[in-house]
Motif scaffolding. Sequence first.
Motif, short mmCIF file in Angstrom:
data_model
loop_
_atom_site.label_atom_id
_atom_site.label_comp_id
_atom_site.label_asym_id
_atom_site.label_seq_id
_atom_site.Cartn_x
_atom_site.Cartn_y
_atom_site.Cartn_z
N UNK A 103 -9.93 13.09 58.69
CA UNK A 103 -9.44 13.78 58.18
C UNK A 103 -7.67 14.55 58.01
N UNK A 104 -7.06 13.92 59.17
CA UNK A 104 -5.76 14.42 59.81
C UNK A 104 -5.05 13.17 58.90
N UNK A 105 -5.65 12.11 59.24
CA UNK A 105 -4.70 10.84 58.37
C UNK A 105 -4.95 11.40 56.81
N UNK A 106 -6.46 11.45 56.25
CA UNK A 106 -6.16 11.08 54.96
C UNK A 106 -5.15 12.75 54.04
N UNK A 107 -4.72 13.62 54.83
CA UNK A 107 -4.67 14.38 54.39
C UNK A 107 -2.82 14.13 54.80
N UNK A 108 -2.61 13.42 56.01
CA UNK A 108 -1.29 13.41 56.47
C UNK A 108 -1.07 11.96 55.46
N UNK A 109 -1.68 11.13 54.45
CA UNK A 109 -0.99 9.95 53.34
C UNK A 109 -1.67 10.78 52.44
N UNK A 110 -2.07 11.93 52.00
CA UNK A 110 -2.57 12.28 50.81
C UNK A 110 -3.16 11.31 50.14
N UNK A 111 -4.19 10.92 50.98
CA UNK A 111 -5.80 10.25 50.05
C UNK A 111 -6.89 10.85 49.76
N UNK A 112 -7.15 12.09 49.62
CA UNK A 112 -8.14 12.73 49.48
C UNK A 112 -8.56 12.88 48.03
N UNK A 131 -0.11 3.62 51.44
CA UNK A 131 -0.64 4.24 52.27
C UNK A 131 -2.42 4.63 53.24
N UNK A 132 -2.42 3.55 53.02
CA UNK A 132 -4.06 3.07 52.86
C UNK A 132 -3.79 2.98 54.14
N UNK A 133 -2.98 1.68 53.87
CA UNK A 133 -2.73 0.90 55.05
C UNK A 133 -1.95 1.55 56.66
N UNK A 134 -1.05 2.29 56.48
CA UNK A 134 -0.58 3.22 57.30
C UNK A 134 -1.51 4.85 57.55
N UNK A 135 -2.84 4.57 56.93
CA UNK A 135 -3.50 5.83 57.35
C UNK A 135 -4.64 5.09 58.44
N UNK A 136 -4.80 3.74 58.15
CA UNK A 136 -5.88 3.13 58.47
C UNK A 136 -5.29 2.69 60.42
N UNK A 184 8.46 9.21 48.50
CA UNK A 184 6.99 9.32 49.70
C UNK A 184 6.58 9.33 50.91
N UNK A 185 6.60 7.70 50.54
CA UNK A 185 6.45 6.91 52.51
C UNK A 185 7.54 7.38 53.07
N UNK A 186 8.66 7.29 52.79
CA UNK A 186 9.53 7.77 53.83
C UNK A 186 9.13 9.49 54.23
N UNK A 187 8.82 10.31 53.49
CA UNK A 187 8.62 11.94 52.97
C UNK A 187 7.57 11.53 54.69
N UNK A 188 6.32 10.87 54.36
CA UNK A 188 4.90 11.18 55.03
C UNK A 188 5.07 10.58 56.22
N UNK A 189 6.20 9.41 55.87
CA UNK A 189 5.92 9.20 58.03
C UNK A 189 6.62 9.76 58.40
#
Lengths: 227, 352
Positions: B106-115, B132-137, B162-167
Amino acid sequence: MLSLATSQALLLSLKLSAVTTLLLLLLGTPLAWWLARSRGRLATLVEALVALPLVLPPTVIGFYLLVAFAPDSLLGGAWQRLTGTSVAFSFSGLVLGSVIYSLPFVVQPLASGFRALDRRLLEAARLLGAGPLDRFLHVAVPLCGPAFTTAAVLGFAHTLGEFGVVLMIGGNIPGETRVLSIALYDRVEMLAYGEAHRIAALLLVSSLALLLLVYRQRRPHRELITP
Amino acid sequence: MICSVILDRGDIARGGFRLEASFNLPGTGVTALYGPSGCGKTSLLRCLAGLEPDARVSFDANSDRQWPRRIGYVFQDDRLFPHLDVAANLAFARDRALPGRGINIDQAVDGCGLGSLLRRSPASLSGGERRRVAIARVLVNGPDLLLLDEPLTGLDSVASGEILAMLQPLVAQIQVPVLYVSHQLEEVVRLADGLLVMRAGSILADGPLAQVLCRVDLAIARQDNTASILDGQVSGHEPDYGLTDLSVAPGVTLSVQGMSADVGSRHRLLVHARDVSLALDKAGDSSILNILPASVDTLEEIDAFSVLVRLAIGDQFLLARITRKSRDRLGLVAGATVWAQVKSLSLMAAYY
């Protein structure tokens, strides 16, 4: 309608094909995996040996099986203890012959499927902590689904059409070794053309249907994009 | 811990490649691996990950840290499993995480915006979504060391942002060392605390980001976008002008516009060397807001026209690129006291 004898032969053919296909998938999968990832001389030799039944007259295979598994030989004795029957004139002998006879039809599609497998995905799975068996079962096998279907269908269809090996080692025992192709030969010898027609048509139609199954999945599907 | 990696791929004269790299891998934080294409950055990551069977990887036995048991790798080509949907890709990694490791799904899905992507197949995702999925995985798998191989490559600037801000928050959260491969200085400055400069299979420089960026002897200092970073602490606001004041050294403050931050918080500022000019007197009537007292530390001629000047401001360094003619006109030598006029600067990162 099919006569009782023909129905019996049909059931036996189906049983032989099913057992052979199952055994070949079990034995052929590790063999194909090894062939797909090996490069040495041994692999080349094994690959050629696997392909041999494609070119060899089935009678040659049958002949060598009879010689190798003669009841007084070492292999024949072991076979006798294992199955309780001799190779000659027994269903288990037919299975043995069919496994060898149909080996390339299962191993070759599997090996080319494994060769085409994207190694990078296996690397990714390994880094995520998947061991060799885990990677094989959960990455390689699902991605090679079409190769498994092709291998199973070709193995099954080819065994269904087997004749020479069965004739050499199996004889013509109803319910034990008289498969459809033998039954057809038998009917023609007896000039029973009506029944022969039905058997031939049955083999023709079922083989075509099985091959359609293989070739249909090879046609590229349109990519499904969910919105 | 000190890591050493040796990979021999035949004679260099015959198109072979040799990698011999030794560097310090900090216990936490992002270390950027920076260098031109083809210098061996990806090879170095592959060696560390154990994907190159003929590589020799070692680390100092005196270290109190263990060699990582689980190395997370975000590949340039994502490598999502095509037969699994996004949720199943994440579950694959989660099921194989070491006990007690990894953030939950759940944390990874939220953090990476995969909902909204969970039921999608990888083939139907855009490049940014796949990344983003690869990073969450990799995050749910709970790595002890995270290797990111140019995670912004092939993405447009919106997706990259987006990815920088997420990372930034995610790598801060997982508390493991991260090696981040990049050949974009701006990415490095946004994310990294340490910097490894790589060239032709070896490590040229290794150290804290601000220090390595100010090494005037490195080729990194000779690029058009050469920059240095300053750490600043918010000391106050000028709400009438929309400015925030940051202290970079005792008695030295910078004004930054359009920034909202609490007093006392620390921030990283990027200043390009070409945006800094030097004067001997403080120009009282200049429109430039940020004029800082500095002393000349080092001067390095970088080509026929330009000189790179390293300035000391308190215990921080600032780079300025000026012409040779200006140097001679101002008579700049090491130890001289000057005023550095900063024409523009950008806010890169907050410290979490």
